[in-house]
Scaffold this active site. Structure first.
Site, short mmCIF file in Angstrom:
data_model
loop_
_atom_site.label_atom_id
_atom_site.label_comp_id
_atom_site.label_asym_id
_atom_site.label_seq_id
_atom_site.Cartn_x
_atom_site.Cartn_y
_atom_site.Cartn_z
N LYS A 1 13.83 -16.21 -7.45
CA LYS A 1 13.68 -15.22 -8.52
C LYS A 1 12.87 -15.81 -9.65
O LYS A 1 12.00 -15.16 -10.21
CB LYS A 1 15.07 -14.78 -9.00
CG LYS A 1 15.16 -13.44 -9.57
CD LYS A 1 15.40 -12.35 -8.52
CE LYS A 1 14.47 -12.40 -7.34
NZ LYS A 1 14.96 -11.72 -6.18
N ARG B 1 4.50 -0.64 -4.42
CA ARG B 1 4.10 -1.02 -3.06
C ARG B 1 2.80 -1.81 -3.05
O ARG B 1 2.42 -2.40 -2.03
CB ARG B 1 3.92 0.23 -2.19
CG ARG B 1 5.15 1.08 -2.07
CD ARG B 1 4.89 2.24 -1.15
NE ARG B 1 4.69 1.81 0.21
CZ ARG B 1 5.64 1.65 1.11
NH1 ARG B 1 6.87 1.92 0.78
NH2 ARG B 1 5.38 1.25 2.32
N GLU C 1 9.04 -16.29 -8.62
CA GLU C 1 8.19 -15.14 -8.30
C GLU C 1 7.80 -14.33 -9.54
O GLU C 1 6.79 -13.64 -9.51
CB GLU C 1 8.78 -14.26 -7.20
CG GLU C 1 9.95 -13.42 -7.58
CD GLU C 1 10.47 -12.57 -6.42
OE1 GLU C 1 9.67 -12.05 -5.64
OE2 GLU C 1 11.70 -12.44 -6.31
N GLU D 1 18.12 -18.52 -3.87
CA GLU D 1 17.78 -17.24 -4.45
C GLU D 1 17.42 -17.40 -5.94
O GLU D 1 16.48 -16.77 -6.43
CB GLU D 1 18.94 -16.25 -4.25
CG GLU D 1 18.80 -14.92 -4.96
CD GLU D 1 17.44 -14.25 -4.82
OE1 GLU D 1 16.73 -14.51 -3.82
OE2 GLU D 1 17.07 -13.47 -5.70
N LYS E 1 6.38 -4.77 -3.15
CA LYS E 1 7.81 -4.60 -2.92
C LYS E 1 8.16 -4.56 -1.44
O LYS E 1 9.12 -5.16 -1.00
CB LYS E 1 8.25 -3.31 -3.60
CG LYS E 1 9.72 -2.99 -3.45
CD LYS E 1 10.54 -3.69 -4.49
CE LYS E 1 12.01 -3.47 -4.34
NZ LYS E 1 12.75 -4.67 -4.76
N TRP F 1 -2.53 -3.01 -1.72
CA TRP F 1 -2.14 -4.42 -1.75
C TRP F 1 -3.04 -5.08 -0.72
O TRP F 1 -2.90 -4.85 0.48
CB TRP F 1 -0.67 -4.56 -1.36
CG TRP F 1 -0.13 -5.94 -1.48
CD1 TRP F 1 0.39 -6.52 -2.60
CD2 TRP F 1 -0.03 -6.92 -0.45
NE1 TRP F 1 0.80 -7.81 -2.32
CE2 TRP F 1 0.55 -8.08 -1.01
CE3 TRP F 1 -0.38 -6.94 0.91
CZ2 TRP F 1 0.80 -9.23 -0.27
CZ3 TRP F 1 -0.15 -8.09 1.65
CH2 TRP F 1 0.44 -9.22 1.05
N ASN G 1 -2.22 2.50 5.36
CA ASN G 1 -1.29 1.41 5.09
C ASN G 1 -1.02 0.74 6.42
O ASN G 1 -0.69 1.41 7.39
CB ASN G 1 0.00 1.99 4.48
CG ASN G 1 1.10 0.94 4.33
OD1 ASN G 1 0.83 -0.25 4.37
ND2 ASN G 1 2.32 1.41 4.17
N GLY G 2 -1.17 -0.58 6.48
CA GLY G 2 -0.94 -1.30 7.74
C GLY G 2 -2.11 -2.22 8.02
O GLY G 2 -2.91 -2.51 7.12
N CYS H 1 0.84 -1.19 0.00
CA CYS H 1 0.00 0.00 0.00
C CYS H 1 0.88 1.24 0.00
O CYS H 1 1.85 1.33 0.74
CB CYS H 1 -0.95 0.09 1.18
SG CYS H 1 -2.09 -1.29 1.31
N HIS I 1 18.43 -38.09 -1.33
CA HIS I 1 17.62 -38.50 -0.17
C HIS I 1 16.12 -38.33 -0.42
O HIS I 1 15.34 -38.31 0.52
CB HIS I 1 18.05 -37.71 1.07
CG HIS I 1 19.46 -37.99 1.49
ND1 HIS I 1 19.86 -39.22 1.96
CD2 HIS I 1 20.57 -37.22 1.47
CE1 HIS I 1 21.17 -39.19 2.23
NE2 HIS I 1 21.62 -37.98 1.93
C1 F6R Z 1 12.32 -11.26 -3.61
C2 F6R Z 1 12.13 -10.18 -2.68
C3 F6R Z 1 11.68 -10.47 -1.28
C4 F6R Z 1 12.42 -9.55 -0.32
C5 F6R Z 1 11.84 -9.67 1.10
C6 F6R Z 1 12.56 -8.77 2.07
O1 F6R Z 1 12.75 -10.79 -4.85
O2 F6R Z 1 12.32 -9.05 -3.03
O3 F6R Z 1 11.82 -11.80 -0.93
O4 F6R Z 1 13.77 -9.89 -0.33
O5 F6R Z 1 10.48 -9.35 1.09
O6 F6R Z 1 12.45 -7.43 1.70
P1 F6R Z 1 13.43 -6.36 2.28
O7 F6R Z 1 14.79 -6.65 1.78
O8 F6R Z 1 12.90 -5.05 1.79
O9 F6R Z 1 13.37 -6.46 3.78
#
Ligand code: F6R
Length: 612
Positions: free
Chosen positions: A490, A27, A493, A486, A607, A77, A103-104, A2, A509
């Site tokens: 990536k 956001r 997602e 990671e 994000k 969001w 937001n929250g 948000c 295993h």
């Molecule tokens: C994946 C991604 C998320 C963030 C996670 C933590 O691409 O961006 O998994 O890494 O939500 O976010 P931050 O780093 O902002 O605390």
């Protein structure tokens, strides 16, 4: 999670709000809306326009004329209630007087809803936010001044919030409150802004006032007044932010993710500048606020972060163990905070976050501090909540990251951990020569990233092939395992393909049962002392008909253990994982492009995860 924006000044509010929302869209992007006040109109002293979907859908829904110079806006969001127009913000009070964006999460909203319903107020959305509009309206109806009404309403709320509120009968101001969700004010010349983050207002001003939890502010065109829940005035000064509009533009790239991947050589170089100490073979990290004696005092390091940041934390833990020989591990901050963790004074807690606003990570900071521990942060967003609450830290200086899928910030986290490991190592038993070796390795990283990015076309070809598989594995051993995690994250997602990471050693295993020609594996196979073991595992996959895309070093003989190889230049063994991760960014990116997905805004995500 948000985004909030607000405007008070001489300009027409609607375009300012919409432009701000566009910059905040990362956001949240399931619905958006604005409310604009126009005291000159008796028919419409306020107008609200909301739309399901993107900010561009909101723009399309706006009437040709929407006059008014005060307003609030929101990009959502969803947490409570499906994405829809009626659940979009702003929410309006039963009497039409009050508009609210939030937001929250309001934890006691069920109780508040029941109370309001019992009093005959009809709720028109499924959100937790709507109650706030009604609560403020009731306080106003009881005769309170606008600011007092917001304070009185907020006193009834439990939870986290950044709130921006308007009152039709006080059409010259926006009143805001912050607790646990980011909020700042922008100070212009005869105009004021409210925003979840500076990106929304950077076109108008670089002067911002960062609000703290517990702050309220009353914002008019000519200034602002901050106060507490007890109506005590507080002094909050404006600071200058270092952010330009260009940093928030695509700059010729098709997507922000692509732009951010390509920024890495330059941004890492910038991050390292002034931080490498050749004289003593160590890192200069004044922001940690820990002198060498204090750094030596810690007998353990605990790293906390969420999602991809947690995976880089795992990588950081192995760098710290390798270079400083201090036991180190990483844990998801989202788990840590809920398990009543034992906090040891001799442990250095390190939180890692791009946004600096991730609620789970922020609460982990507070949990450590409440129990007397020392917590430092590796944070990208300057002035963010985590950056302000930790005892010290290392700013990542990756610049703004707009794409929801993190890339460059993660690379900077890896480099940040290398610097921390170096500093911890050099106050212990890491030799001067090894310190110099790591410094030279760090200096080589920007050029080596540029080299990897030079092979983009080849990587795009591999990505296209992988995108055709319904499911895939990413595997890596020891230092390679966080890289695999990671890589899988990536890939999944942004492509919505099932991608799962395993330690290479675990394959036999159980998961080996899934290997077939339909399930390719991306294997992290650096030229380290585990290479033979990794080749054996890859051959076991090949023997069962599975394709293996190896991310490896030049000169490594893989024979028929791999169906395709992707090479990255060699660095020091401790730093290699930082570089091995770079091709996985491009694999995810190009696979998503090949599938036609919305790379920068993957479904269901946002994000900055400022809710629990
Ligand atoms: C994946 C991604 C998320 C963030 C996670 C933590 O691409 O961006 O998994 O890494 O939500 O976010 P931050 O780093 O902002 O605390």
């Amino acid at each position: 999670m948000c985004g909030i924006v607000g405007y008070v000044g001489p300009q027409q509010a609607a375009p300012v709000l919409v432009e701000g929302l566009t910059r905040l869209e990362y956001r949240g992007y399931d619905s958006a809306g604005i409310a604009v006040l126009n005291p000159r109109s008796t028919a419409h002293p306020s107008r609200v326009v909301r739309a399901k979907g993107r900010v561009r859908d909101l723009e399309a829904a706006l009437p040709a004329r929407l006059a008014g110079t005060v307003g609030i806006g929101h990009t959502r969001w969803a947490t409570h209630g499906e994405p829809s127009e009626r659940n979009a913000h702003p929410h309006t009070s039963y009497d039409g007087r009050v508009h609210v964006v939030h937001n929250g999460i309001i934890d006691n909203f069920h109780a508040l809803r029941s109370r309001l319903t019992a009093d005959g107020i009809e709720l028109t959305s499924d959100t937790d936010t709507e109650v706030v509009a009604h609560l403020v309206a009731r306080e106003l109806a009881g005769g309170l001044a606008f600011e007092d009404a917001v304070r009185a309403a907020v006193a009834q709320i439990d939870g986290t919030y950044a709130l921006a509120v308007t009152d039709v009968q006080n059409p010259d101001r926006v009143v805001v409150a912050r607790n646990g969700s980011p909020l700042l004010l922008g100070v212009g010349d005869g105009e004021m802004f409210v925003a979840s983050d500076a990106a929304a207002i950077v076109r108008h001003t670089s002067q911002v006032v960062l609000l703290d939890d517990g702050d309220f502010a009353s914002v008019t065109a000519d200034g602002f007044r901050t106060f507490t829940a007890d109506e005590e005035q507080t002094a909050r000064a404006a600071v200058t932010i270092d952010l330009t509009v260009e940093e928030l533009e695509l700059g010729g790239h098709a997507h922000f993710m692509h732009k951010e991947i390509h920024e890495q050589p330059e941004s890492v170089e910038r991050m390292l500048s002034g931080r490498l100490d050749d004289r003593f073979g160590t890192a200069k990290l004044d922001g940690l606020n820990l002198d060498p004696r204090e750094l030596r005092r810690f007998s353990r390091v605990k790293i906390l972060g969420c999602g991809s940041a947690y995976y880089v934390g795992q990588l950081g833990a192995s760098m710290i163990e390798d270079l400083a020989r201090v036991p180190a591990d990483a844990e998801p901050a989202s788990e840590f905070r809920y398990r009543n963790p034992i906090i040891e004074p001799s442990t250095l807690y390190v939180v890692v976050s791009q946004s600096g606003e991730t609620a789970d990570t922020l609460f982990a900071v507070r949990e450590v501090q409440r129990k007397g521990g020392t917590v430092v942060g590796l944070v990208n967003a300057v002035g963010s909540s985590i950056a302000r609450e930790v005892d010290g830290g290392i700013y990542l200086h990756a610049g703004p990251e707009v794409a929801v899928a993190s890339t460059k910030a993660l690379t900077h986290m890896g480099v940040g951990f290398a610097l921390l490991a170096l500093a911890l190592g050099r106050v212990r038993d890491l030799s001067f020569a090894d310190g110099k070796r790591i410094i030279a390795g760090l200096r080589a990283i920007p050029g080596q990233i540029a080299q990897i990015l030079g092979d983009e076309e080849d990587l795009a070809g591999a990505a296209k092939e992988l995108s055709e598989a319904p499911s895939l594995f990413f595997i890596g051993r020891v230092r390679g395992y966080p890289v695999a995690r990671e890589g899988a994250q990536k890939f999944k997602e942004i492509t919505y393909r099932h991608a799962e990471a395993y330690p290479t050693s675990e394959l036999k295993h159980g998961p080996l049962a899934l290997i077939s020609p339909e399930l390719p594996t991306v294997a992290i196979m650096p030229a380290d002392d585990l290479l033979e073991r990794n080749i054996t595992a890859a051959q076991e996959i090949r023997a069962r008909g599975g394709a293996v895309v190896a991310i490896t070093h030049p000169g490594v003989e893989l024979g028929d253990a791999a169906t395709r190889r992707i090479e990255v230049p060699r660095n020091e063994v401790e730093l290699d994982p930082i570089l091995l991760t770079i091709p996985t960014q491009l694999l995810g990116y190009h696979a998503a492009v090949a599938l036609g997905e919305d790379v920068d805004r993957p479904r269901n995500l946002a994000k900055s995860v400022t809710v629990e």
